[in-house]
Design a protein around this motif. Structure first.
Motif, PDB file in Angstrom:
ATOM      1  N   THR A 112       0.797  -1.231   0.000  1.00  0.00           N
ATOM      2  CA  THR A 112       0.000   0.000   0.000  1.00  0.00           C
ATOM      3  C   THR A 112       0.830   1.282   0.000  1.00  0.00           C
ATOM      4  O   THR A 112       0.259   2.372  -0.020  1.00  0.00           O
ATOM      5  CB  THR A 112      -0.933   0.025   1.233  1.00  0.00           C
ATOM      6  N   LYS A 113       2.136   1.174  -0.005  1.00  0.00           N
ATOM      7  CA  LYS A 113       2.977   2.368   0.165  1.00  0.00           C
ATOM      8  C   LYS A 113       2.829   3.361  -0.979  1.00  0.00           C
ATOM      9  O   LYS A 113       2.976   4.575  -0.776  1.00  0.00           O
ATOM     10  CB  LYS A 113       4.440   1.968   0.346  1.00  0.00           C
ATOM     11  N   ASP A 114       2.542   2.879  -2.195  1.00  0.00           N
ATOM     12  CA  ASP A 114       2.452   3.779  -3.343  1.00  0.00           C
ATOM     13  C   ASP A 114       1.029   4.255  -3.629  1.00  0.00           C
ATOM     14  O   ASP A 114       0.822   5.069  -4.537  1.00  0.00           O
ATOM     15  CB  ASP A 114       3.017   3.094  -4.593  1.00  0.00           C
ATOM     16  N   THR A 115       0.051   3.733  -2.901  1.00  0.00           N
ATOM     17  CA  THR A 115      -1.348   4.116  -3.114  1.00  0.00           C
ATOM     18  C   THR A 115      -1.992   4.407  -1.766  1.00  0.00           C
ATOM     19  O   THR A 115      -2.615   3.530  -1.160  1.00  0.00           O
ATOM     20  CB  THR A 115      -2.133   3.004  -3.838  1.00  0.00           C
ATOM     21  N   PRO A 116      -1.845   5.616  -1.273  1.00  0.00           N
ATOM     22  CA  PRO A 116      -2.458   5.951   0.024  1.00  0.00           C
ATOM     23  C   PRO A 116      -3.975   5.788  -0.026  1.00  0.00           C
ATOM     24  O   PRO A 116      -4.624   6.154  -1.005  1.00  0.00           O
ATOM     25  CB  PRO A 116      -2.066   7.417   0.223  1.00  0.00           C
ATOM     26  N   TYR A 117      -4.510   5.238   1.048  1.00  0.00           N
ATOM     27  CA  TYR A 117      -5.961   5.035   1.116  1.00  0.00           C
ATOM     28  C   TYR A 117      -6.700   6.365   1.268  1.00  0.00           C
ATOM     29  O   TYR A 117      -6.263   7.257   1.989  1.00  0.00           O
ATOM     30  CB  TYR A 117      -6.310   4.123   2.293  1.00  0.00           C
ATOM     31  N   PHE A 118      -7.810   6.494   0.578  1.00  0.00           N
ATOM     32  CA  PHE A 118      -8.755   7.583   0.788  1.00  0.00           C
ATOM     33  C   PHE A 118     -10.141   7.021   0.541  1.00  0.00           C
ATOM     34  O   PHE A 118     -10.310   6.035  -0.189  1.00  0.00           O
ATOM     35  CB  PHE A 118      -8.477   8.772  -0.151  1.00  0.00           C
ATOM     36  N   SER A 119     -11.131   7.627   1.151  1.00  0.00           N
ATOM     37  CA  SER A 119     -12.487   7.117   0.995  1.00  0.00           C
ATOM     38  C   SER A 119     -13.136   7.706  -0.254  1.00  0.00           C
ATOM     39  O   SER A 119     -13.029   8.903  -0.521  1.00  0.00           O
ATOM     40  CB  SER A 119     -13.342   7.458   2.219  1.00  0.00           C
ATOM     41  N   LEU A 120     -13.801   6.852  -1.014  1.00  0.00           N
ATOM     42  CA  LEU A 120     -14.596   7.292  -2.162  1.00  0.00           C
ATOM     43  C   LEU A 120     -16.001   7.696  -1.733  1.00  0.00           C
ATOM     44  O   LEU A 120     -16.805   8.110  -2.557  1.00  0.00           O
ATOM     45  CB  LEU A 120     -14.681   6.166  -3.202  1.00  0.00           C
ATOM     46  N   LEU A 121     -16.288   7.547  -0.441  1.00  0.00           N
ATOM     47  CA  LEU A 121     -17.622   7.836   0.085  1.00  0.00           C
ATOM     48  C   LEU A 121     -17.719   9.317   0.462  1.00  0.00           C
ATOM     49  O   LEU A 121     -16.923   9.809   1.259  1.00  0.00           O
ATOM     50  CB  LEU A 121     -17.877   6.977   1.320  1.00  0.00           C
ATOM     51  N   PRO A 122     -18.664  10.059  -0.099  1.00  0.00           N
ATOM     52  CA  PRO A 122     -18.827  11.461   0.281  1.00  0.00           C
ATOM     53  C   PRO A 122     -19.108  11.605   1.773  1.00  0.00           C
ATOM     54  O   PRO A 122     -19.789  10.765   2.379  1.00  0.00           O
ATOM     55  CB  PRO A 122     -20.027  11.929  -0.553  1.00  0.00           C
ATOM     56  N   ALA A 123     -18.591  12.673   2.364  1.00  0.00           N
ATOM     57  CA  ALA A 123     -18.728  12.868   3.810  1.00  0.00           C
ATOM     58  C   ALA A 123     -20.183  12.917   4.252  1.00  0.00           C
ATOM     59  O   ALA A 123     -20.529  12.485   5.354  1.00  0.00           O
ATOM     60  CB  ALA A 123     -17.999  14.147   4.223  1.00  0.00           C
ATOM     61  N   GLN A 124     -21.060  13.424   3.388  1.00  0.00           N
ATOM     62  CA  GLN A 124     -22.475  13.585   3.759  1.00  0.00           C
ATOM     63  C   GLN A 124     -23.317  12.346   3.461  1.00  0.00           C
ATOM     64  O   GLN A 124     -24.517  12.332   3.746  1.00  0.00           O
ATOM     65  CB  GLN A 124     -23.081  14.797   3.027  1.00  0.00           C
ATOM     66  N   ALA A 125     -22.706  11.309   2.923  1.00  0.00           N
ATOM     67  CA  ALA A 125     -23.470  10.116   2.523  1.00  0.00           C
ATOM     68  C   ALA A 125     -24.065   9.405   3.730  1.00  0.00           C
ATOM     69  O   ALA A 125     -23.451   9.304   4.792  1.00  0.00           O
ATOM     70  CB  ALA A 125     -22.576   9.165   1.747  1.00  0.00           C
ATOM     71  N   LYS A 126     -25.282   8.891   3.556  1.00  0.00           N
ATOM     72  CA  LYS A 126     -25.967   8.116   4.582  1.00  0.00           C
ATOM     73  C   LYS A 126     -26.447   6.797   3.984  1.00  0.00           C
ATOM     74  O   LYS A 126     -26.692   6.712   2.778  1.00  0.00           O
ATOM     75  CB  LYS A 126     -27.161   8.898   5.130  1.00  0.00           C
ATOM     76  N   PRO A 127     -26.594   5.763   4.801  1.00  0.00           N
ATOM     77  CA  PRO A 127     -27.074   4.476   4.279  1.00  0.00           C
ATOM     78  C   PRO A 127     -28.438   4.616   3.606  1.00  0.00           C
ATOM     79  O   PRO A 127     -29.330   5.292   4.147  1.00  0.00           O
ATOM     80  CB  PRO A 127     -27.168   3.601   5.531  1.00  0.00           C
ATOM     81  N   PRO A 128     -28.614   3.978   2.445  1.00  0.00           N
ATOM     82  CA  PRO A 128     -29.896   4.059   1.734  1.00  0.00           C
ATOM     83  C   PRO A 128     -30.916   3.089   2.326  1.00  0.00           C
ATOM     84  O   PRO A 128     -31.159   2.001   1.801  1.00  0.00           O
ATOM     85  CB  PRO A 128     -29.518   3.669   0.302  1.00  0.00           C
ATOM     86  N   LEU A 129     -31.543   3.481   3.407  1.00  0.00           N
ATOM     87  CA  LEU A 129     -32.388   2.574   4.176  1.00  0.00           C
ATOM     88  C   LEU A 129     -33.598   2.072   3.405  1.00  0.00           C
ATOM     89  O   LEU A 129     -34.130   1.001   3.700  1.00  0.00           O
ATOM     90  CB  LEU A 129     -32.844   3.264   5.469  1.00  0.00           C
ATOM     91  N   GLU A 130     -34.059   2.822   2.414  1.00  0.00           N
ATOM     92  CA  GLU A 130     -35.255   2.428   1.664  1.00  0.00           C
ATOM     93  C   GLU A 130     -34.934   1.533   0.472  1.00  0.00           C
ATOM     94  O   GLU A 130     -35.855   1.063  -0.205  1.00  0.00           O
ATOM     95  CB  GLU A 130     -35.997   3.677   1.180  1.00  0.00           C
ATOM     96  N   LEU A 131     -33.657   1.294   0.217  1.00  0.00           N
ATOM     97  CA  LEU A 131     -33.267   0.483  -0.931  1.00  0.00           C
ATOM     98  C   LEU A 131     -33.941  -0.888  -0.879  1.00  0.00           C
ATOM     99  O   LEU A 131     -33.850  -1.596   0.121  1.00  0.00           O
ATOM    100  CB  LEU A 131     -31.748   0.322  -0.957  1.00  0.00           C
ATOM    101  N   ASN A 132     -34.640  -1.253  -1.940  1.00  0.00           N
ATOM    102  CA  ASN A 132     -35.283  -2.566  -2.108  1.00  0.00           C
ATOM    103  C   ASN A 132     -36.444  -2.829  -1.141  1.00  0.00           C
ATOM    104  O   ASN A 132     -37.000  -3.939  -1.132  1.00  0.00           O
ATOM    105  CB  ASN A 132     -34.260  -3.710  -1.942  1.00  0.00           C
ATOM    106  N   ARG A 133     -36.850  -1.830  -0.350  1.00  0.00           N
ATOM    107  CA  ARG A 133     -37.914  -2.066   0.627  1.00  0.00           C
ATOM    108  C   ARG A 133     -39.232  -2.438  -0.051  1.00  0.00           C
ATOM    109  O   ARG A 133     -39.912  -3.398   0.345  1.00  0.00           O
ATOM    110  CB  ARG A 133     -38.114  -0.837   1.511  1.00  0.00           C
TER     111      ARG A 133
END
Length: 499
Positions: A456-477
Motif C-alpha cells: 500500500t505504500k504507493d497508493t495511500p488510502y482515501f475514501s470514495l464515500l462522500p462525507a455527507q453520505a448516509k445508508p440508503p435505508l429504503e433500498l429494495n424495501r
C-alpha cells in the motif's frame, strides 16, 4: 550447549508446535463434520429468506440468534445499518475478522435442484450468487474455532462481519468509516466459488456508482416546446458525452449506465430525467479520475439544456487487495482440506447441468486451484475497502457447478443442495484452520503487516464515500414488502443446534 544440541531442541520444539497445531485443526475439523447438518440448515434457511440488500431483516435476525446460541456477542445496527450483523468471541489481540455478506438478487427465485427454469415465486428475489452459503461457512468455522480456543486457551478475538447490500456495493465504506475494522490485525474474505482458491495482489476493480438527476421545465411538445427545459435531453447528452470521452481514457476503464427516469410520453417535455452510472477502473485513483470527468460532463449537459443537476453517490468500492502472506497460509489449509469427495450422482447432475447450458461437461472439480497471483477481474466488491485498511486475503470455497455464471437464475439451482452442503463443510474447515494459524502465530501477523505496508505504500488510502453520505435505508424495501408474504410460505423455520 553445542550447536547440535541447540538444533535438536529447536527441532523438538518445532515438532511439538506442529503436533499441537495438528491437534487443534483436527478438533476443528471433527467439530465441523459433526455439525455438517447444522451448517446446511443455516445455508438453506438463508436461501429461502432470499432478501435483497438493505432488507435482510429475517436473515439478520436468524444470524443473530444462531451466533448468540453458540456463545458469540452480537450486535446489529452499526454505522446506521439495521441489518448489519457484527459478532465477536474472545478478547484482546490478535483480532481476526471474517468478512462476508448474505444478500440475494432481484428476480432470482428458483426451485433448488431444478435445471429447468422453475421459480418458487414468479418475479421474486433469489440467491443466484449463492451468498446464502456464506453464513454456513462463517458460523461453522466460528463455532469450531471457539471450541479450539476454549480447549487450548488460545488468546485473541475472532469477529464476523455480515455486511448488508454487497450486490449494490453499499455497506463496507460506511463500516470502515465508522471504525469497525480499526483494531483488526487481519481479515479473511469468504465467497462461494466453483473451486477452492485464494489469491494475492489486486483481485478485482474499483467502482463508483452514482445517480445523476436533471430538473427542467415541462411544456406541451407541440404547442409551446420553446418554453420547456428538457431534462431527458440532458440525460442523453451526458450519455453521448461520456461515449465521446471513452477514446481518451485508459483501456482498463469500464463504465455502464441505465436511464432510470426517461420521460412520461412523447408530447410532454419532461421536467425530470435520471441516469445511473457505474464507473470502474483497475485502481481507486483511476476510477475517481474517470468519475470526476463524468461529473463534469453532467454539468455540461445541464448547461446545454438549461436544466439543473443533482448527483448522489450510491456506492463505491476499492479493488480487493490480497495479502500474499495470509494467502500462502490459507493455501496450505486449502491443500490440507482438499476438495469434497463428490458422489457419482452429484457429478452426473453437474454434467447434465453443464450440457443443458451448452458447456463442456467437466463435472465437479477434483482438486483445488494451484497457488499464484489471480488475474484481476473486472467485477467489484465493497469489501475492497477492508483490504486497504487491514491485511486481508480471500477464501473461495467449492460449492457451485463450474461454468455456471452468477447473477443468472441458473446459479440459484444449487446453493441449497448437496453440492453446496459439501462445499460449505470444506470451506468452514479451511477457514477455521486459517483462523487458528493467525491466532496462534504472532510471526504470521507481523509478516502480513509488513507485506501490507509494502503493498500500500504507493497508493495511500482515501475514501470514495462522500462525507455527507448516509445508508440508503429504503433500498429494495418496496420489492421485499411485495414478495415477502408469499416467500414466508417457503421458510424452513428450523433452528440449527450445534454441539
Amino acid at each position: 550447549m553445542t550447536r547440535a544440541a541447540i538444533f535438536a531442541l529447536t527441532l523438538v520444539f518445532a515438532l511439538a508446535c506442529n503436533a499441537q497445531t495438528d491437534e487443534r485443526k483436527k478438533l476443528a475439523f471433527d467439530t465441523i463434520e459433526r455439525n455438517a447438518e447444522q451448517l446446511a440448515t443455516i445455508g438453506d434457511s438463508l436461501y429461502y429468506f432470499a432478501e435483497l440488500g438493505m432488507q435482510e431483516v429475517e436473515s439478520a435476525k436468524f444470524l443473530k440468534e444462531t451466533l448468540e446460541g453458540i456463545g458469540f456477542r452480537v450486535r446489529t445496527g452499526d454505522a446506521g445499518f439495521p441489518t448489519n450483523v457484527w459478532a465477536e468471541y474472545g478478547s484482546g489481540k490478535p483480532k481476526i475478522v471474517i468478512v462476508t455478506e448474505i444478500d440475494a438478487l432481484p428476480e432470482g427465485s428458483q426451485t433448488p435442484g431444478s435445471i429447468e427454469r422453475k421459480p418458487l415465486i414468479k418475479g421474486a428475489p433469489g440467491h443466484m450468487e449463492g451468498h446464502n452459503t456464506h453464513g454456513a461457512v462463517a458460523i461453522g468455522a466460528a463455532h469450531a474455532l471457539k471450541r479450539v480456543m476454549e480447549r487450548y486457551k488460545l488468546p485473541g478475538t475472532v469477529a464476523i462481519s455480515f455486511g448488508p447490500a454487497e450486490e449494490q456495493l453499499v455497506s463496507r465504506p460506511f463500516l470502515v468509516r465508522a471504525g469497525l475494522f480499526k483494531d483488526a490485525d487481519a481479515a479473511i474474505l469468504i465467497h462461494i466459488g466453483e473451486n477452492f482458491s485464494t489469491g494475492y495482489g489486486l483481485l478485482n476493480y474499483a467502482a463508483i456508482s452514482a445517480k445523476f438527476t436533471f430538473h427542467g421545465k415541462t411544456a406541451h411538445g407541440a404547442v409551446n416546446p420553446w418554453e420547456g427545459r428538457d431534462a431527458v435531453d440532458a440525460v442523453e447528452l451526458m450519455d453521448f458525452g461520456f461515449d465521446k470521452l471513452r477514446e481518451h481514457l485508459r483501456p482498463s476503464q469500464r463504465a455502464h449506465r441505465t436511464i432510470t427516469i426517461g420521460g412520461i410520453q412523447p408530447n410532454i417535455i419532461p421536467d425530470l430525467g435520471q441516469i445511473w452510472w457505474f464507473v470502474r477502473d483497475a485502481n481507486a485513483p483511476w476510477a475517481k479520475e474517470n468519475f470526476d470527468k463524468l461529473v463534469n460532463i453532467g454539468r455540461g449537459a445541464a448547461m446545454m439544456t438549461g436544466t439543473t443537476m443533482d448527483m448522489e453517490v450510491v456506492a463505491s468500492a476499492w479493488p480487493q487487495l490480497g495479502n500474499r502472506v495470509i494467502a500462502e497460509a490459507i493455501q496450505a489449509n486449502i491443500d490440507l482440506v482438499g476438495n469434497p469427495k463428490w458422489s457419482e450422482e452429484e457429478q452426473k447432475f453437474a454434467r447434465d447441468f453443464q450440457n443443458a447450458l451448452g458447456l463442456k461437461p467437466v463435472g465437479l472439480l477434483p482438486s483445488p486451484v494451484r497457488f499464484g497471483a489471480r488475474p484481476q477481474s473486472f467485477a467489484s466488491n465493497d469489501s475492497g475497502y477492508v483490504t486497504w485498511n487491514v491485511p486481508t486475503a480471500p477464501i473461495n470455497f467449492p460449492a457451485s457447478v463450474p461454468g455456471v455464471n452468477y447473477h443468472n437464475w441458473q446459479a440459484a439451482v444449487t446453493p441449497a443442495g448437496s453440492i453446496a452442503h459439501k462445499g460449505e463443510v470444506a470451506g468452514a474447515k479451511a477457514l477455521a484452520a486459517s483462523l487458528i494459524d493467525l491466532l496462534s502465530t504472532p510471526a504470521l501477523i507481523a509478516k502480513a503487516r509488513e507485506q501490507f505496508q509494502q503493498d500500500t505504500k504507493d497508493t495511500p488510502y482515501f475514501s470514495l464515500l462522500p462525507a455527507q453520505a448516509k445508508p440508503p435505508l429504503e433500498l429494495n424495501r418496496e420489492t421485499m414488502e411485495r414478495f415477502r408474504p408469499e416467500m414466508r410460505k417457503h421458510y424452513l423455520n428450523k433452528k440449527p443446534r450445534f454441539d
